[in-house]
Design a protein around this motif. Structure first.
Motif, PDB file in Angstrom:
ATOM      1  N   UNK A  23       0.810  -1.212   0.000  1.00 13.81           N
ATOM      2  CA  UNK A  23       0.000   0.000   0.000  1.00 13.81           C
ATOM      3  C   UNK A  23       0.849   1.269   0.000  1.00 13.81           C
ATOM      4  N   UNK A  24       1.833   1.365   0.881  1.00 12.90           N
ATOM      5  CA  UNK A  24       2.591   2.610   0.984  1.00 12.90           C
ATOM      6  C   UNK A  24       3.572   2.792  -0.171  1.00 12.90           C
ATOM      7  N   UNK A  51      17.636   0.196  10.093  1.00 15.62           N
ATOM      8  CA  UNK A  51      18.329   1.245   9.353  1.00 15.62           C
ATOM      9  C   UNK A  51      17.297   2.326   9.030  1.00 15.62           C
ATOM     10  N   UNK A  52      17.540   3.547   9.510  1.00 19.58           N
ATOM     11  CA  UNK A  52      16.541   4.601   9.405  1.00 19.58           C
ATOM     12  C   UNK A  52      16.909   5.720   8.436  1.00 19.58           C
ATOM     13  N   UNK A  53      18.129   5.692   7.904  1.00 22.14           N
ATOM     14  CA  UNK A  53      18.515   6.762   6.997  1.00 22.14           C
ATOM     15  C   UNK A  53      19.933   6.604   6.506  1.00 22.14           C
ATOM     16  N   UNK A  82      11.161   3.227   7.763  1.00 20.75           N
ATOM     17  CA  UNK A  82      11.553   4.637   7.840  1.00 20.75           C
ATOM     18  C   UNK A  82      11.151   5.391   6.584  1.00 20.75           C
ATOM     19  N   UNK A  83      11.151   4.684   5.441  1.00 16.37           N
ATOM     20  CA  UNK A  83      10.767   5.318   4.186  1.00 16.37           C
ATOM     21  C   UNK A  83       9.269   5.546   4.098  1.00 16.37           C
ATOM     22  N   UNK A  84       8.491   4.778   4.850  1.00 20.02           N
ATOM     23  CA  UNK A  84       7.059   5.023   4.928  1.00 20.02           C
ATOM     24  C   UNK A  84       6.783   6.351   5.623  1.00 20.02           C
ATOM     25  N   UNK A  85       7.571   6.662   6.644  1.00 20.61           N
ATOM     26  CA  UNK A  85       7.379   7.888   7.402  1.00 20.61           C
ATOM     27  C   UNK A  85       7.895   9.112   6.666  1.00 20.61           C
ATOM     28  N   UNK A 134      -1.132   9.496   5.718  1.00 18.16           N
ATOM     29  CA  UNK A 134      -1.271   9.228   7.150  1.00 18.16           C
ATOM     30  C   UNK A 134      -0.011   8.638   7.760  1.00 18.16           C
ATOM     31  N   UNK A 135       0.876   8.085   6.927  1.00 16.61           N
ATOM     32  CA  UNK A 135       2.111   7.471   7.411  1.00 16.61           C
ATOM     33  C   UNK A 135       3.244   8.472   7.586  1.00 16.61           C
TER      34      UNK A 135
END
Length: 410
Positions: A3-4, A206-208, A229-232, A272-273
Motif C-alpha cells: 500500500x505505501x 536502518x533509518x537513513x 523509515x521510508x514510509x514515514x 497518514x504514514x
C-alpha cells in the motif's frame, strides 16, 4: 511496503537518492496473472487493472530502478506473474521473509525458509524464464542457527541470483526486537568466498543515510534496504532528509497524486504514514491542522487548501529534472571510477611488461561476464514517458499524438 509503495511515493523517493525500489504486492501471483495492462496516454502511467480498479501502477521513468517483489509458492505461477509485468520493471525479487499470515498460510514469504527446495526451484524458474538483463534476487530472514542460515544462503546463491537481501531478524522476531546485524558479516564473507559476483544487502534497524553508512561499515554489506523509515519520510535516503513534512512534502504529494490519478483512498493512507521532526515554533499545531483536514476529506477536492492548487504537472516535471540530474552525476562518478581503475591497471602493466612489447600470456581466456548479465543502472537506456517525449515505446498500446513538453536543460 504494501500500500505505501504507491507511484507518487516511489517518485519522491527516487528524487531523494534511492537507488532501487522493491515494490511489494499482497496480491497472489495467481490473481496477478489475470490483470489487464492499460497505459494512460497523457501521464504515461501504466496500470494493471482488476475487475473494478487498478491493482498495481507504475510509470516508465521509474523502470530502471524498479524491482518487483513476488510472493509465491509455485514456480509456474511466479514465472507467469513475472512475464505479466516484465516490460515495466528491471528485475524480480522473491519474498522469502514476510512473516505475516496472509503470506505464510499459503506457503509464501517466511514459510519458504523451511522449504528450501521450493524456494530454490522458484528462483531457478525465474532466472531461466526472464531475459538476462532483468535481475532475479531474493530477500530472506535469518534462521535461528547461523549454520543453517549459511547452508540456505549457499543454495540460494547457487540458483544464479544477482543479489541477496538479508533481514537480520528471524521469522519470529518483530520490529520491536533489535536486528542482529552482527550476524551479517559472516554471511557477506561466506558469499564472497563462494566466488559469486553478487551483492549482499542488509535490512533491519536502518533509518537513513547515516545508519546506512554505519551498517555497511559494521557488516561489509554492499548496500542497505530501508523499509519502515521510508514510509514515514520518503526523503530518508538523503543525507539531508526533509523536516516539517506537512509543509515540505504533503502539498506536493497531493498535487502529484491527483495529476497521476492515484486512488484517493491510497493517497490518504500514504499521507497518514508521513512523519518528521519540526523546526518551526508552530510546527506541531500546523501539522495537526493538516492531518485533521486530510482525515475528514473524501476526495482530492476536499484538500485543495492543503495542496495549494493543482499544479501536479509541474511537480512531476521537477521530479523528472531531479532524477535526470542525479543520473548525470552517477554517470560522471562511474566515468571517474573507470578512469581511475584503468590508470591503475596501466600502471601495473607498465611495471610488469618487458622492454619489447606487451605480451599476452599463452592460454589466456577472456574474463567471464557478471553472473547476473544485468547492466549497471547507469548503463540502462531510459525511455522517457509519453508526457515528455510524445511517444510511448514502452508498450504496443497505441498512444494518441500529443504535443511533447520541452525537455529541461541540465
Amino acid at each position: 511496503m504494501v500500500r505505501s509503495g504507491a507511484v507518487p511515493t516511489r517518485l519522491f523517493r527516487f528524487e531523494n537518492m534511492v537507488l532501487l525500489w522493491y515494490g511489494v504486492q499482497k496480491l497472489s501471483t495467481k490473481q496477478f496473472c489475470t490483470l489487464k495492462r492499460v497505459v494512460d496516454p497523457v501521464t504515461g502511467v501504466v496500470s494493471y487493472n482488476g475487475k473494478s480498479r487498478a491493482i498495481w501502477t507504475t510509470h516508465p521513468i521509474e523502470k530502471p530502478y524498479l524491482i518487483y517483489q513476488i510472493g509465491s509458492a509455485d514456480p509456474e505461477l511466479a514465472v507467469q506473474a513475472a512475464k505479466t509485468v516484465m516490460q515495466d520493471v528491471s528485475g524480480f525479487d522473491l519474498n522469502c521473509g514476510c512473516p505475516k499470515p496472509f503470506s505464510t498460510h499459503a506457503g509464501m514469504g517466511a514459510a519458504l525458509l523451511t522449504n528450501p527446495d521450493l524456494l530454490c526451484s522458484i528462483l531457478t524458474a525465474l532466472r531461466q524464464a526472464v531475459p538476462p538483463e532483468l535481475t532475479v534476487t531474493a530477500k530472506i530472514r535469518l534462521l535461528p542457527s547461523q549454520e543453517d542460515t549459511l547452508k540456505l544462503v549457499e543454495r540460494i546463491v547457487n540458483t544464479g541470483i544477482s543479489a541477496l537481501t538479508v533481514h537480520c531478524r528471524t521469522r519470529n522476531m518483530r520490529e520491536r526486537d533489535r536486528a542482529t546485524i552482527e550476524r551479517l558479516r559472516e554471511i557477506v564473507d561466506f558469499v564472497k568466498a563462494m566466488g559469486k559476483d553478487i551483492a549482499v544487502i542488509e535490512n533491519g534497524d536502518c533509518l537513513g543515510a547515516e545508519d546506512a553508512n554505519r551498517v555497511r561499515q559494521a557488516t561489509g554489506a554492499h548496500s542497505v534496504m530501508i523499509a519502515r523509515a521510508a514510509e514515514s519520510n520518503p526523503s530518508c535516503f538523503s543525507s539531508t532528509p526533509l523536516s516539517d513534512i506537512h509543509e515540505t512534502l504533503v502539498p506536493a504529494y497531493i498535487r502529484l497524486s491527483k495529476y497521476l490519478d492515484n486512488n484517493w483512498s491510497l493517497t490518504k493512507f500514504c499521507l497518514s504514514q508521513f512523519k518528521s521532526p519540526h523546526t518551526k515554533p508552530n510546527g506541531k499545531a500546523e501539522e495537526r491542522r493538516v492531518r485533521e483536514s486530510i482525515v475528514k476529506s473524501r476526495s482530492f477536492e476536499d484538500v485543495v487548501d492543503v495542496a495549494g492548487g493543482w499544479t501536479g504537472e509541474e511537480d512531476f516535471r521537477e521530479i523528472v529534472r531531479a532524477i535526470e540530474a542525479r543520473d548525470a552525476k552517477v554517470h560522471e562518478e562511474l566515468e571517474q571510477e573507470e578512469e581511475a581503475t584503468m590508470a591503475d591497471v596501466l600502471s601495473r602493466i607498465s611495471s610488469q611488461r618487458s622492454d619489447n612489447a606487451y605480451i599476452t600470456p599463452p592460454g589466456t581466456q577472456n574474463p567471464h561476464p557478471p553472473s547476473s548479465g544485468a547492466p549497471l543502472i547507469a548503463d540502462i537506456q531510459r525511455t522517457l514517458p509519453a508526457l515528455i517525449s510524445g511517444q510511448d515505446p514502452m508498450t504496443p498500446t497505441h498512444t494518441p499524438s500529443i504535443n511533447p513538453l520541452p525537455m529541461p536543460v541540465l
